[in-house]
Write a protein that holds these residues in place. Sequence first.
Motif, PDB file in Angstrom:
ATOM      1  N   ASN A 150      -5.473  -0.713   6.699  1.00  0.00           N
ATOM      2  CA  ASN A 150      -5.655  -0.759   5.248  1.00  0.00           C
ATOM      3  C   ASN A 150      -7.124  -0.555   4.897  1.00  0.00           C
ATOM      4  O   ASN A 150      -7.460   0.167   3.939  1.00  0.00           O
ATOM      5  CB  ASN A 150      -5.181  -2.102   4.693  1.00  0.00           C
ATOM      6  N   LEU A 151      -7.994  -1.181   5.675  1.00  0.00           N
ATOM      7  CA  LEU A 151      -9.429  -1.018   5.434  1.00  0.00           C
ATOM      8  C   LEU A 151      -9.870   0.413   5.737  1.00  0.00           C
ATOM      9  O   LEU A 151     -10.813   0.927   5.127  1.00  0.00           O
ATOM     10  CB  LEU A 151     -10.209  -2.024   6.279  1.00  0.00           C
ATOM     11  N   GLY A 152      -9.190   1.066   6.682  1.00  0.00           N
ATOM     12  CA  GLY A 152      -9.498   2.466   6.957  1.00  0.00           C
ATOM     13  C   GLY A 152      -9.222   3.339   5.742  1.00  0.00           C
ATOM     14  O   GLY A 152     -10.006   4.242   5.417  1.00  0.00           O
ATOM     15  N   TYR A 153      -8.126   3.076   5.058  1.00  0.00           N
ATOM     16  CA  TYR A 153      -7.832   3.817   3.830  1.00  0.00           C
ATOM     17  C   TYR A 153      -8.839   3.474   2.738  1.00  0.00           C
ATOM     18  O   TYR A 153      -9.220   4.335   1.927  1.00  0.00           O
ATOM     19  CB  TYR A 153      -6.408   3.527   3.353  1.00  0.00           C
ATOM     20  N   ALA A 154      -9.274   2.217   2.693  1.00  0.00           N
ATOM     21  CA  ALA A 154     -10.281   1.837   1.702  1.00  0.00           C
ATOM     22  C   ALA A 154     -11.564   2.630   1.924  1.00  0.00           C
ATOM     23  O   ALA A 154     -12.201   3.104   0.963  1.00  0.00           O
ATOM     24  CB  ALA A 154     -10.546   0.343   1.776  1.00  0.00           C
ATOM     25  N   GLN A 195      -6.218   0.205 -12.603  1.00  0.00           N
ATOM     26  CA  GLN A 195      -7.155  -0.820 -13.069  1.00  0.00           C
ATOM     27  C   GLN A 195      -8.384  -0.938 -12.178  1.00  0.00           C
ATOM     28  O   GLN A 195      -9.503  -1.107 -12.677  1.00  0.00           O
ATOM     29  CB  GLN A 195      -6.436  -2.179 -13.132  1.00  0.00           C
ATOM     30  N   ILE A 196      -8.205  -0.871 -10.865  1.00  0.00           N
ATOM     31  CA  ILE A 196      -9.328  -1.176  -9.962  1.00  0.00           C
ATOM     32  C   ILE A 196      -9.719  -0.013  -9.057  1.00  0.00           C
ATOM     33  O   ILE A 196     -10.713  -0.108  -8.338  1.00  0.00           O
ATOM     34  CB  ILE A 196      -9.008  -2.411  -9.095  1.00  0.00           C
ATOM     35  N   GLY A 197      -8.952   1.071  -9.057  1.00  0.00           N
ATOM     36  CA  GLY A 197      -9.280   2.228  -8.233  1.00  0.00           C
ATOM     37  C   GLY A 197      -8.754   2.103  -6.816  1.00  0.00           C
ATOM     38  O   GLY A 197      -8.406   1.002  -6.349  1.00  0.00           O
ATOM     39  N   TYR A 198      -8.688   3.240  -6.132  1.00  0.00           N
ATOM     40  CA  TYR A 198      -8.124   3.265  -4.786  1.00  0.00           C
ATOM     41  C   TYR A 198      -8.881   2.413  -3.763  1.00  0.00           C
ATOM     42  O   TYR A 198      -8.257   1.659  -2.996  1.00  0.00           O
ATOM     43  CB  TYR A 198      -8.039   4.708  -4.279  1.00  0.00           C
ATOM     44  N   PRO A 199     -10.228   2.504  -3.692  1.00  0.00           N
ATOM     45  CA  PRO A 199     -10.915   1.744  -2.632  1.00  0.00           C
ATOM     46  C   PRO A 199     -10.650   0.240  -2.705  1.00  0.00           C
ATOM     47  O   PRO A 199     -10.323  -0.400  -1.698  1.00  0.00           O
ATOM     48  CB  PRO A 199     -12.390   2.066  -2.863  1.00  0.00           C
ATOM     49  N   PHE A 228      -6.868  -0.611  -1.870  1.00  0.00           N
ATOM     50  CA  PHE A 228      -6.538  -0.615  -0.447  1.00  0.00           C
ATOM     51  C   PHE A 228      -7.144  -1.832   0.262  1.00  0.00           C
ATOM     52  O   PHE A 228      -6.506  -2.437   1.136  1.00  0.00           O
ATOM     53  CB  PHE A 228      -7.014   0.671   0.212  1.00  0.00           C
ATOM     54  N   ALA A 229      -8.366  -2.204  -0.100  1.00  0.00           N
ATOM     55  CA  ALA A 229      -8.977  -3.392   0.501  1.00  0.00           C
ATOM     56  C   ALA A 229      -8.217  -4.651   0.109  1.00  0.00           C
ATOM     57  O   ALA A 229      -8.044  -5.569   0.928  1.00  0.00           O
ATOM     58  CB  ALA A 229     -10.434  -3.499   0.067  1.00  0.00           C
ATOM     59  N   THR A 230      -7.721  -4.686  -1.121  1.00  0.00           N
ATOM     60  CA  THR A 230      -6.968  -5.849  -1.588  1.00  0.00           C
ATOM     61  C   THR A 230      -5.652  -5.994  -0.840  1.00  0.00           C
ATOM     62  O   THR A 230      -5.210  -7.115  -0.547  1.00  0.00           O
ATOM     63  CB  THR A 230      -6.699  -5.741  -3.099  1.00  0.00           C
ATOM     64  N   MET A 281       0.806  -1.219   0.000  1.00  0.00           N
ATOM     65  CA  MET A 281       0.000   0.000   0.000  1.00  0.00           C
ATOM     66  C   MET A 281       0.839   1.269   0.000  1.00  0.00           C
ATOM     67  O   MET A 281       0.446   2.307  -0.559  1.00  0.00           O
ATOM     68  CB  MET A 281      -0.924  -0.026   1.227  1.00  0.00           C
ATOM     69  N   ALA A 282       2.020   1.219   0.616  1.00  0.00           N
ATOM     70  CA  ALA A 282       2.806   2.421   0.887  1.00  0.00           C
ATOM     71  C   ALA A 282       3.078   3.311  -0.329  1.00  0.00           C
ATOM     72  O   ALA A 282       2.940   4.539  -0.242  1.00  0.00           O
ATOM     73  CB  ALA A 282       4.121   2.033   1.561  1.00  0.00           C
TER      74      ALA A 282
END
Length: 395
Positions: A278-282, A353-357, A360-362, A217-218
Motif C-alpha cells: 500500500n505504501l508502494g502505491y502511495a 477529498q485527500i488525493g491518491y497519495p 493509499f497511505a491511509t 484500496m482495490a
Amino acid sequence: MLAVVAGVYVIEGFPMGLFADLLPVYWKQAGVPLATIGALSGLGLAWAIKPFWSPLLHRFGEHRRWISGAMAAIACMLFAGGADAPSPILLWAGTGLLCLASATQDMAIDAYTIGIVPRGDEGLANAVRITTYRVGVILAGTLPLLVAGPFGWRAGHLVAASLAGAMAMATWLAPRVEVSSEARKDLAGALRTWRLRGGLTGVLGFVLLYRIGDLAMAPMLKPFWVDRGLSNEEIAFVSTTLGTLATVAGAGAGGLFVTRYGIPKSLLWLGIAALGSNLGYAAAAAEGASHEAVYAASLLESFCGGLAASGFLAFLMRICEREYAAVQYAVLTGAYAALGRLIGTGSGWAVEQIGYPTFFATTAAIALPALTLLPAARHWVALVAEENEPPPAKL
C-alpha cells in the motif's frame, strides 16, 4: 491431495471469470445499457451474504453434491444465454442464478478442501488454491470470448456451458469427505467450540481487519492508472497479465514461508509485507512519479497480495473444524469481504477529498490494528494444535 485441490479451485474460479470478465463484455456488445450493467454487478453481493444459507450446506447433502449441482445450474444458465438481444427478465434471472450458484459452490469447495488437507499442509495447499483459482478465472474469461469473436455469442455461451457441465461431472472423481450425521444435525456446534476457546472477539476483529487495507484500496487502483495517463494496453499487460503472474509467485512464496515458519510468524511478516505494498502505491502516486514507478507498485502489490493471502487463508483453514467448515469458513470469509465492500464504496469519495497519495497511505494505516490482535489469533492456532493432538497411548 494437491491435485484434487487444484482441480476444485479451477472449478471455483470459473464462475467468477464468467461474472467479472466474460459477461460484462457480452452485455456491452449486446446493447445492454451501462446503468443496467452496473446494477447487475450488484448481484455479486451474493458472495458477501453467503453465510446466511451456509447452514443448508452443513445440514443437507455432501460437499461434492453441492459443487456438482451448482455447476450444473450454471451450465443450464449458459446454455439458455447468448442471445443477440437478451430479455431483461432472462438477463437478471440468469445472472442472479450464476451468482447464487457460484457463492454456494464456493462454500462447498472451501469446506471440502478443509476436510482433505492435513493439518500443517495449509501453506502449500493455499499456494495451489490461489494459483488454480486464477486459472479458472482466466479460462472462463478468455476461451468463450475467443470463440464468440468469429462465431458469435451463442457459440461462446455453448462453449462455456460445455466447460461448466464437464466440471460438474468431474467433481465426482474427487474423493468423498465424510461428515458424521451427528455433526450435520448439530448446527449450534459450529460456534460452540469457538466460544469455548475464548478470545472470540479478538479473533473476529483480526479476521475483519487483516486484509482491510487491500480491500479498501482495490476499487481505486484501475482509476489511478487511468488518471496517471496509462494506456489500456499498459493496464492490461502490466496490471492484469503480469499482475496475475506476480500474485501466483507471491502465493507460492507465501505457501513455502507458511510451511517453513508456521502460521503465527507468517501472519506477522506476510501481513507487514502487504502493508508495504500500500505504501508502494502511495509513493508511486506522489507528484511526478514515472510510469515505471506505477508498474513497480502494481507488481509489488500483486506479489505481496499473494504472500498475505497464503498466510491468511492458512489461518482461516486451521481454525475451522472439519465437521463444521461449511458454516465456519463461510462466516469468516463473508464477514471480512462484506466489510471490505462497505469500505470500498467510499474509496472514490476519499480520493476526491485527500488525493491518491494520502488515500493509499491511509489504507495501510487502517490495517495496523489487526497486528495488535495477533496474540488472539496465535492463541487460537495453539489451541487447535492441542485439540488435534492424539490422545496418549495406554500403557
